[in-house]
Design a protein around this motif. Structure first.
Motif, PDB file in Angstrom:
ATOM      1  N   ARG A   1       0.840  -1.194   0.000  1.00  0.00           N
ATOM      2  CA  ARG A   1       0.000   0.000   0.000  1.00  0.00           C
ATOM      3  C   ARG A   1       0.878   1.248   0.000  1.00  0.00           C
ATOM      4  O   ARG A   1       0.631   2.208  -0.720  1.00  0.00           O
ATOM      5  CB  ARG A   1      -0.893  -0.019   1.237  1.00  0.00           C
ATOM      6  N   ARG A   2       1.951   1.185   0.806  1.00  0.00           N
ATOM      7  CA  ARG A   2       2.867   2.313   0.863  1.00  0.00           C
ATOM      8  C   ARG A   2       3.505   2.529  -0.512  1.00  0.00           C
ATOM      9  O   ARG A   2       3.626   3.645  -0.993  1.00  0.00           O
ATOM     10  CB  ARG A   2       3.927   2.043   1.930  1.00  0.00           C
ATOM     11  N   LEU A   3       3.888   1.415  -1.164  1.00  0.00           N
ATOM     12  CA  LEU A   3       4.523   1.526  -2.478  1.00  0.00           C
ATOM     13  C   LEU A   3       3.547   2.059  -3.518  1.00  0.00           C
ATOM     14  O   LEU A   3       3.926   2.800  -4.425  1.00  0.00           O
ATOM     15  CB  LEU A   3       5.077   0.167  -2.913  1.00  0.00           C
ATOM     16  N   ALA A   4       2.249   1.693  -3.370  1.00  0.00           N
ATOM     17  CA  ALA A   4       1.255   2.165  -4.334  1.00  0.00           C
ATOM     18  C   ALA A   4       1.106   3.673  -4.249  1.00  0.00           C
ATOM     19  O   ALA A   4       0.713   4.328  -5.222  1.00  0.00           O
ATOM     20  CB  ALA A   4      -0.091   1.478  -4.054  1.00  0.00           C
ATOM     21  N   GLY A   5       1.436   4.256  -3.096  1.00  0.00           N
ATOM     22  CA  GLY A   5       1.325   5.699  -2.921  1.00  0.00           C
ATOM     23  C   GLY A   5       2.562   6.455  -3.371  1.00  0.00           C
ATOM     24  O   GLY A   5       2.613   7.668  -3.314  1.00  0.00           O
ATOM     25  N   GLN A   6       3.560   5.713  -3.822  1.00  0.00           N
ATOM     26  CA  GLN A   6       4.839   6.312  -4.234  1.00  0.00           C
ATOM     27  C   GLN A   6       4.680   7.116  -5.522  1.00  0.00           C
ATOM     28  O   GLN A   6       4.053   6.663  -6.475  1.00  0.00           O
ATOM     29  CB  GLN A   6       5.862   5.186  -4.455  1.00  0.00           C
TER      30      GLN A   6
END
Lengths: 270, 257
Positions: free
Chosen positions: B251-256
């Motif tokens: 999820r964190r990576l999707a917000g990158q």
């Protein structure tokens, strides 16, 4: 001999290439964790841990029944009744009377709800994934507790409702029930051998459920270290036994008048 | 001196995926006890062919316990009664003269029966396709020990990599869950440096593909008991841990940006 191509066609949607179920659209985080089976097992383990905590606290609270009458603010009163009032008085005057207890109850209710819902939906998922063997199959590792979780769980739920009706709501006829009078309510109810038997049997079910549940919780949460894995079985067995002995002792103690209620002992101290 | 065994077989016969199956009883006489279980079936099949019957279809390939093709339910146990042994490595000396042996195919909703004892295990391939690999530039062979890997890590990865994909874990599971298979395939890569780049993408994709076909884990432990490579349930715990973590990390990576 049937042609393989014809078989493939007859198979239709039953082909191994077609999933049994397709995951729907992702809900926003963290709800998407609950959409998957591994996530549901994680929720089941976390809520199970909360419920185990409650069961331990509940058993320790019930130990007050053994203490009988004590002096409280110049009056002789049953210790269990003081404890019940203490729960309502939690964090007073920071919070109003009874509010913290209700918050705890809501937390418990949510834990029960999620625990039951995840169990229900995983059971359905497993039933649709499995095909039973036509011949007798052997069980090598599964035990009675692990194979009867859904039944012991259902029995515990039924018992829980009965227990609330009996001692929290006072719905059981022929037992004198008074709000807040813990010691007399417990003794009135459990001195009936039939009701005591229900409590004993139900608590055996709780212990069987915990024997596998607590062990399983470690695995579902990913708490695993090969060096200490033996402890997980020990903790589960130990907890189940302690809770079994503690909880079953109450109805037995009432039947043998070890826990009793005598109105003559109450009143002003001295 | 090898003994000769006279056995009664109760074998599941099924024409095809959509057909109704049934148990058929066969006599297996004069079976040398040096024969493997699959060779015993070969002998029975030769007899059936000589009598003009259709031979029993059963899965087999390398017959030395490393390919993962063979596997049937023998007397209610996946791969038979010997622990850590695939069907091909089970020998007839483990049986007694006069025994009745019940042979059934693996059963799971995701594994349609192709014929008799052969099931279609391609859902396991789908799980591996979802992430059971590393994306690496494949130039010349790297120097030895260029990537340092502690011995314990290499051992753990090797224990997981021992999985031959026979699906005995699914067959033995009362929920037809493929957790042991999937976790072994995941941990084999997730524990090694080469697998780190795609660790959480892999875990999420493989678990969610697994759940499209198979049931969920109730921690009975039947899978490890059935596994011819004795793969530990510990990997299932590691997978559970990595999966929940993957939901947060991905999820964190999707917000990158």
């Amino acid at each position: 001999m049937a042609a393989p191509t014809a078989d493939r066609q007859a198979l239709g949607s039953k082909s191994a290439n077609n999933p049994l179920r397709v995951k729907g659209r992702d809900l926003p985080f963290p709800l998407n964790i609950y959409q998957t089976a591994v996530g549901k097992k994680w929720v089941m383990a976390v809520t199970g841990l909360m419920l185990v905590g409650f069961v331990i606290a509940h058993m320790l609270g019930n130990m007050k029944l053994y203490l009988g009458v004590v002096e409280h603010n110049g009056e002789m009163i049953y210790d269990a009744d003081i404890y019940a009032e203490f729960l309502r008085e939690l964090l007073v005057p920071l919070a109003p009377h009874g509010v913290v207890l209700w918050l705890l109850r809501l937390g418990l209710l949510a834990a029960f709800g999620l625990h039951i819902h995840s169990a229900y939906s995983l059971t359905r998922m497993n039933a649709s994934s499995n095909r039973t063997y036509e011949s007798k199959r052997d069980w090598l590792a599964a035990n009675f507790a692990s194979r009867t979780m859904r039944y012991t769980g259902t029995i515990v739920l039924a018992y829980l409702i009965f227990h609330l009706a009996d001692l929290t709501w006072g719905w059981i006829p022929n037992t004198e029930w008074e709000h807040g009078a813990v010691q007399s309510n417990v003794v009135n109810s459990l001195s009936n051998p039939a009701i005591a038997l229900i409590y004993i049997v139900a608590n055996i079910m709780v212990a069987v459920h915990l024997y596998h549940g607590v062990y399983s919780m470690f695995q579902s949460l990913g708490i695993n270290n090969p060096q200490y894995n033996g402890l997980r079985r020990g903790i589960a067995t130990g907890l189940a036994v302690v809770i079994l002995l503690g909880n079953v002792s109450f109805p037995i103690a009432v039947l043998f008048n070890i826990i009793d209620f005598d109105p003559a002992l109450l009143g002003p101290a001295g | 001196m090898s003994r000769r065994l006279n056995l009664t077989l109760k074998v599941w016969r099924q024409e095809g995926p959509a057909a109704n199956g049934h148990f058929e009883v066969y006599k297996a006489n004069e079976i040398p006890d040096d024969a493997s279980f699959l060779e015993m079936l070969d002998i029975v099949n030769e007899g059936l062919i000589a009598e003009g019957h259709t031979p029993i279809e059963f899965p087999h390939d390398c017959r030395e316990g490393i390919c993962g093709t063979c596997g049937v339910m023998i007397n209610g146990r996946a791969h038979g009664q010997e622990k850590g042994t695939a069907t091909c490595q089970l020998h007839m000396r483990k049986f007694n003269d006069g025994d009745t042996i019940v042979i059934e195919p693996w059963r799971a909703a995701a594994f349609p029966i192709v014929r008799d004892l052969v099931v279609d295990r391609s859902p396991l391939d789908k799980i591996v396709e979802a992430g059971g690999y590393i994306s690496a530039p494949t130039g010349t062979a790297p120097d030895a020990n260029e990537i340092p890997i502690p011995k314990e890590v290499a051992d753990s990865a090797m224990d997981a990599a021992a999985c031959i994909g026979c699906a005995a874990c699914v067959a033995a599971c009362p929920n037809s869950a493929a957790q042991l298979f999937t976790s072994a395939k995941i941990w084999h890569l997730n524990s090694l440096p080469q697998g780190q780049a795609e660790r959480y993408r892999r875990t999420e994709a493989m678990v969610e593909t697994m759940e499209e076909f198979f049931g969920s884990c109730t921690n009975h432990g039947e899978c490890s008991e059935a596994c011819p490579k004795e793969i530990s349930q510990d990997f299932i715990a590691y997978m559970n841990r990595d999966y929940i973590k993957s939901k947060v990390v991905n999820r964190r990576l999707a917000g990158q940006r």
